[in-house]
Motif scaffolding. Sequence first.
Motif, PDB file in Angstrom:
ATOM      1  N   ALA A  93       9.616  -8.252 -23.773  1.00 54.57           N
ATOM      2  CA  ALA A  93      10.294  -8.183 -24.624  1.00 54.57           C
ATOM      3  C   ALA A  93      11.303  -9.666 -24.916  1.00 54.57           C
ATOM      4  N   LEU A  94      11.558 -10.617 -23.772  1.00 53.50           N
ATOM      5  CA  LEU A  94      12.096 -11.538 -24.207  1.00 53.50           C
ATOM      6  C   LEU A  94      11.141 -12.299 -25.047  1.00 53.50           C
ATOM      7  N   ALA A  95      10.065 -12.250 -24.872  1.00 52.67           N
ATOM      8  CA  ALA A  95       8.583 -13.777 -26.064  1.00 52.67           C
ATOM      9  C   ALA A  95       9.235 -12.757 -27.265  1.00 52.67           C
ATOM     10  N   LEU A  96       8.599 -11.637 -27.489  1.00 51.75           N
ATOM     11  CA  LEU A  96       9.339 -10.903 -28.419  1.00 51.75           C
ATOM     12  C   LEU A  96      10.085 -11.316 -29.765  1.00 51.75           C
ATOM     13  N   LEU A  97      11.275 -11.322 -29.129  1.00 46.71           N
ATOM     14  CA  LEU A  97      13.079 -11.651 -29.230  1.00 46.71           C
ATOM     15  C   LEU A  97      12.545 -13.332 -30.044  1.00 46.71           C
ATOM     16  N   GLN A 153       1.202  -1.618   0.458  1.00 46.64           N
ATOM     17  CA  GLN A 153      -0.085  -0.311   0.117  1.00 46.64           C
ATOM     18  C   GLN A 153       0.950   1.407  -0.008  1.00 46.64           C
ATOM     19  N   PHE A 154       1.913   1.157   0.433  1.00 45.97           N
ATOM     20  CA  PHE A 154       2.535   2.437   0.563  1.00 45.97           C
ATOM     21  C   PHE A 154       4.063   1.995   0.393  1.00 45.97           C
ATOM     22  N   SER A 155       4.223   1.372  -0.468  1.00 45.00           N
ATOM     23  CA  SER A 155       5.539   2.047  -2.108  1.00 45.00           C
ATOM     24  C   SER A 155       4.667   1.500  -3.358  1.00 45.00           C
ATOM     25  N   VAL A 156       5.375   2.035  -3.693  1.00 45.07           N
ATOM     26  CA  VAL A 156       5.152   1.617  -5.411  1.00 45.07           C
ATOM     27  C   VAL A 156       6.260   1.009  -6.099  1.00 45.07           C
ATOM     28  N   LEU A 157       7.065   0.655  -4.632  1.00 46.01           N
ATOM     29  CA  LEU A 157       8.236  -0.614  -5.509  1.00 46.01           C
ATOM     30  C   LEU A 157       7.586  -1.818  -5.880  1.00 46.01           C
ATOM     31  N   PRO A 158       7.015  -2.345  -4.953  1.00 47.57           N
ATOM     32  CA  PRO A 158       6.199  -3.459  -5.847  1.00 47.57           C
ATOM     33  C   PRO A 158       5.843  -3.341  -6.670  1.00 47.57           C
ATOM     34  N   LEU A 159       5.068  -2.226  -7.438  1.00 52.35           N
ATOM     35  CA  LEU A 159       4.444  -2.302  -8.546  1.00 52.35           C
ATOM     36  C   LEU A 159       5.203  -1.861 -10.103  1.00 52.35           C
ATOM     37  N   THR A 169       6.433  -3.897 -13.787  1.00 53.66           N
ATOM     38  CA  THR A 169       5.820  -3.044 -13.973  1.00 53.66           C
ATOM     39  C   THR A 169       7.653  -4.149 -15.228  1.00 53.66           C
ATOM     40  N   VAL A 170       8.598  -4.010 -14.515  1.00 54.22           N
ATOM     41  CA  VAL A 170       9.767  -3.956 -15.369  1.00 54.22           C
ATOM     42  C   VAL A 170       9.476  -5.603 -15.664  1.00 54.22           C
ATOM     43  N   ILE A 171       9.085  -6.033 -14.369  1.00 55.29           N
ATOM     44  CA  ILE A 171       9.535  -7.387 -14.660  1.00 55.29           C
ATOM     45  C   ILE A 171       8.327  -8.400 -16.435  1.00 55.29           C
ATOM     46  N   GLY A 172       7.512  -7.476 -16.247  1.00 56.85           N
ATOM     47  CA  GLY A 172       5.999  -7.925 -17.552  1.00 56.85           C
ATOM     48  C   GLY A 172       6.643  -7.583 -18.987  1.00 56.85           C
TER      49      GLY A 172
END
Length: 262
Positions: free
Chosen positions: A244-248, A226-232, A236-239
């Motif tokens: 990108a990996l799937a595209l490659l 709730q109090f951190s944007v880091l997990p979000l 996003t980065v993992i997604g």
Amino acid sequence: MPNKLISIVVSAYNEQDNVGELYRQLQKNLTDVAGVNYEIIFVDDGSSDNTLANCKKLQKKDKRVKIVQLQRNFGHEIAMTAGMDYAKGNAVIFMDADLQHPPAYVPQMIKLWQEGNEIVLTKRVDNKETSKLYKWCAKIFYYVLNVLSDTKVMESAPDFRLIDRKYVDFLKGFNEQDRLFRGLLSWIMPHDKVAIIDFTAPERFSGTSKYNFVKSLKLAMNSILQFSVLPLRLATVIGLFGAALALLMGAYFFFLHRDTLQ
Ligand code: UDP
Ligand code: MG
């Protein structure tokens, strides 16, 4: 000047042997406090014992006792919110039902509020009941939370606190389901007009703690999310990385089998 109203919100989950004693001690401590009337709001958080029945008995003899009944167990944070929504006071004091938040400090909280403080927090100096392991886990939790989040949350600050109506109304504007009250509060906290009272938490008057390891861990996880944007950001980065990996890989296989595809 007319008396101000203080609402005392008590969340209780299976606290049948505590609510009566808490009421008695509150009443004793509040009789000599000048300039205020009070209401005590017991929030029954879906108890399966006689908590609700015992609160009703208190209400019968004292109209200042109010009851908010939740149909099932929603957890402490939601119970406090329900009590706060119902509170009519110029200031709201939150406390546990098990007397680990001693009513003897309530007059001092009110005095600090009357002197102009808008939020009165408490800081637990020593809790006789908590184990070393729990204290360590709490330390790690607050460390992680404060590293990850922009909002700094004070350690050892229990939910025993007074909040002026101004901030109560502000808090009522939030309606997250899994809210961490103390996090929201530190987020909106003014820089001045805040007082802190140190206190030693005694042992529970009766019964056992309603928090087990799983419940505490769930609360800790929710708070961090709730109090951190880091997990979000991490998600996003993992997604993006996965996409990108799937595209490659797609391009690579296309390239590899280009002859058979023609
Ligand atoms: N509580 C609640 N709902 C819950 C769990 C706890 O309303 O699901 C109340 C409980 O009755 C008590 C306060 O929250 O008044 C703090 O709980 P507890 O004393 O068990 O926590 P601890 O002091 O052990 O951290
Ligand atoms: Mg307790």
